[in-house]
Design an enzyme around this catalytic site. Structure first.
Site, PDB file in Angstrom:
ATOM      1  CG  ASP A 211      -2.293   1.094   0.782  1.00 46.12           C
ATOM      2  OD1 ASP A 211      -2.401   1.955   0.600  1.00 46.12           O
ATOM      3  OD2 ASP A 211      -3.389   0.311   1.139  1.00 46.12           O
ATOM      4  CG  HIS A 234      -0.725   1.421  -2.987  1.00 45.32           C
ATOM      5  ND1 HIS A 234      -2.120   1.353  -3.136  1.00 45.32           N
ATOM      6  CD2 HIS A 234      -0.534   0.577  -3.940  1.00 45.32           C
ATOM      7  CE1 HIS A 234      -2.419   0.098  -3.113  1.00 45.32           C
ATOM      8  NE2 HIS A 234      -1.894  -0.347  -3.787  1.00 45.32           N
TER       9      HIS A 234
END
Ligand SMILES: *[C@@H]1O[C@H](CO)[C@@H](O)[C@H](O)[C@H]1NC(C)=O
Ligand SMILES: *[C@@H]1O[C@H](CO)[C@@H](O)[C@H](O)[C@H]1NC(C)=O
Ligand SMILES: *[C@@H]1O[C@H](CO)[C@@H](O)[C@H](O)[C@H]1NC(C)=O
Ligand SMILES: *[C@@H]1O[C@H](CO)[C@@H](O)[C@H](O)[C@H]1NC(C)=O
Ligand SMILES: *[C@@H]1O[C@H](CO)[C@@H](O)[C@H](O)[C@H]1NC(C)=O
Ligand SMILES: *[C@@H]1O[C@H](CO)[C@@H](O)[C@H](O)[C@H]1NC(C)=O
Ligand SMILES: *[C@@H]1O[C@H](CO)[C@@H](O)[C@H](O)[C@H]1NC(C)=O
Ligand SMILES: *[C@@H]1O[C@H](CO)[C@@H](O)[C@H](O)[C@H]1NC(C)=O
Ligand SMILES: *[C@@H]1O[C@H](CO)[C@@H](O)[C@H](O)[C@H]1NC(C)=O
Length: 393
Positions: A211, A234
């Protein structure tokens, strides 16, 4: 006394081995009954060592020597008024496989402490692979709450159940030389997740997760990120904001970082919601992108779930600089400035942007909606910013 060796003193006083060295009194968890066998639950031993170190008048070092230690949920709480604490992790600390006891909270938390140092080259192993995608909890590896003047240095965190390091209501913290890893498909394994905190530095670190590399959400201000390599994951994110009213993120400086094959590079995201808020004074500079899907990305229509309300965001984004951002984009839209129809982005500065599309056909392009500002220096892809917005955007 000073001439006596640590062992002699320990012999005189019996059971608990407490030694002194240049870093002050040493509180070794092995002396509190900890077993480095990777199986025994060492929570009680760790907490007892903490209680003594916290009470100590002067420099105190809680030592976790080499070896593998299983530890259930532990909460290291201050205030430790008379001691200055170093938490030295040399070994590997393993989380329980089942996170029931710390559902929606942290496995290891520190709170109400000043001047803490966590270091030692050791590893926190969240053992997340047993629960990724299978449970409804969000379980963090390390949680810092109401902690001031703290340093986290030379620590590895691997396979967190969810967030690796969570920083809440902290002041003046520095993370440096931390190495955070989890597989690219592990859910919600943010590297460092910051909220309601000020004067936080993340320096010279490596973060590869499933993430956000670093997430700065509501109440993050005066954050300095430098020398960080991210990937997979991310990317470096501000937001999401707009979930509650009056959320603010400001005074963020991200410099000299590298993003490798991440989904996003530098991202600012807000929900499509009517809650007002501000994101201001954000600078990203000297950033290298290697095959990043969305290198520069302002997303005011953020909707990771499938049923968001479709309305323009009321969060104002203003004074955002992207300076000297170069490298490659794995999608053609290397620059996306997708702002709100109600609160257009103001004072966006693009300077020396040099992003090439890493693909077979076509060139990198920029997409703008309701984005005001100006571009200077190199413009690859060509900027679509407007100095003022008239009827068209
Ligand atoms: C940790 O302990 C403190 C003080 O006892 C308490 O206020 C806090 O809620 C606890 N935090 C967690 C995460 O258990
Ligand atoms: C940390 O600083 C804040 C603001 O100065 C203060 O209110 C708080 O008491 C400090 N925390 C501790 C544990 O001393
Ligand atoms: C943990 O949080 C999730 C999401 O907010 C919620 O669905 C779940 O019920 C919570 N679980 C516990 C035990 O609090
Ligand atoms: C910030 O924390 C560091 C490390 O504990 C300390 O040396 C420094 O004095 C603190 N800075 C301020 C402004 O309190
Ligand atoms: C970070 O840790 C991973 C595995 O834990 C290791 O493979 C990698 O070499 C480390 N990276 C750095 C820069 O220390
Ligand atoms: C951020 O940290 C770096 C490294 O310590 C330092 O050189 C720089 O001045 C800091 N920037 C800000 C804005 O605090
Ligand atoms: C930039 O970051 C790298 C680590 O990624 C570091 O080795 C280098 O010294 C940094 N350069 C500057 C000028 O801070
Ligand atoms: C957001 O910025 C505007 C304009 O500077 C200001 O009036 C407003 O109070 C700010 N909102 C918050 C929640 O800080
Ligand atoms: C913008 O943020 C930086 C820290 O990144 C800070 O030093 C500077 O004072 C802020 N500028 C304004 C106008 O608030």
């Amino acid at each position: 006394m000073a001439s006596k060796s640590c062992l002699e003193i320990a012999f005189i006083f019996g059971l608990v081995l407490v030694c002194t060295n240049a870093e002050g009194k040493v509180f070794n968890v092995l002396s509190y009954g900890a077993k480095a066998d990777g199986v025994t639950d060492n929570s009680k031993a760790f907490l007892k060592a903490w209680a003594d170190a916290c009470k100590w008048n002067g420099q105190a070092k809680l030592l976790i020597p080499l070896g593998v230690y299983m530890v259930n949920v532990v909460n290291f709480s201050g205030p430790c008024e008379k001691s200055t604490l170093t938490f030295q992790i040399k070994g590997i600390i393993k989380a329980p496989i089942d996170p029931k006891s710390f559902c929606n909270s942290s496995w290891i938390s520190f709170q109400y402490i000043n001047d803490l140092k966590i270091k030692g080259g050791g590893t926190l192993d969240g053992q997340g692979s047993f629960t990724w995608g299978k449970h409804q909890c969000s379980s963090m590896t390390l949680g810092f709450n109401f902690v001031n003047n703290t340093v986290v240095r030379d620590i590895h965190s691997i396979n967190s159940k969810n967030i690796h390091f969570k920083v809440f209501a902290c002041k003046n913290m520095t993370f440096s030389h931390v190495n955070v890893t989890a597989p690219r498909d592990s859910p919600n394994t943010d590297g460092i997740h910051i909220s309601h905190s000020t004067n936080i530095h993340v320096l010279d670190s490596y973060i590869g997760t499933g993430d956000d590399c670093i997430a700065m959400i509501a109440g993050s201000n005066n954050i300095n990120i430098s020398g960080v390599t991210c990937g997979p994951g991310h990317g470096i994110s501000i937001g999401s904001l707009g979930n509650s009213p009056n959320e603010v993120v400001k005074d963020i400086h991200v410099k000299n970082c590298t993003l490798i094959a991440t989904q996003n590079g530098l991202r600012i995201k807000t929900w499509a919601s009517s809650n007002v808020g501000n994101i201001t004074n954000i600078t990203f500079e000297d950033i290298i992108m290697e095959k990043v899907r969305n290198p520069i990305f302002i997303d005011q229509h953020y909707c990771p779930i499938h049923h968001c309300r479709k309305q323009p965001s009321s969060v104002q984004i203003k004074d955002v600089t992207f300076n000297n951002i170069r490298g490659s984009s794995s999608s053609r839209r290397a620059v996306i400035l997708d702002c709100s129809a109600l609160f257009s982005c103001e004072k966006i500065n693009l300077n020396d942007i040099n992003l090439a599309y890493h693909g077979r056909h076509g060139h990198a392009i920029a997409f703008c909606a309701h984005a005001k500002g100006k571009a200077t220096g190199k413009e690859l892809p060509p900027s679509c910013l407007k100095e003022s917005l008239n009827s068209s955007t």
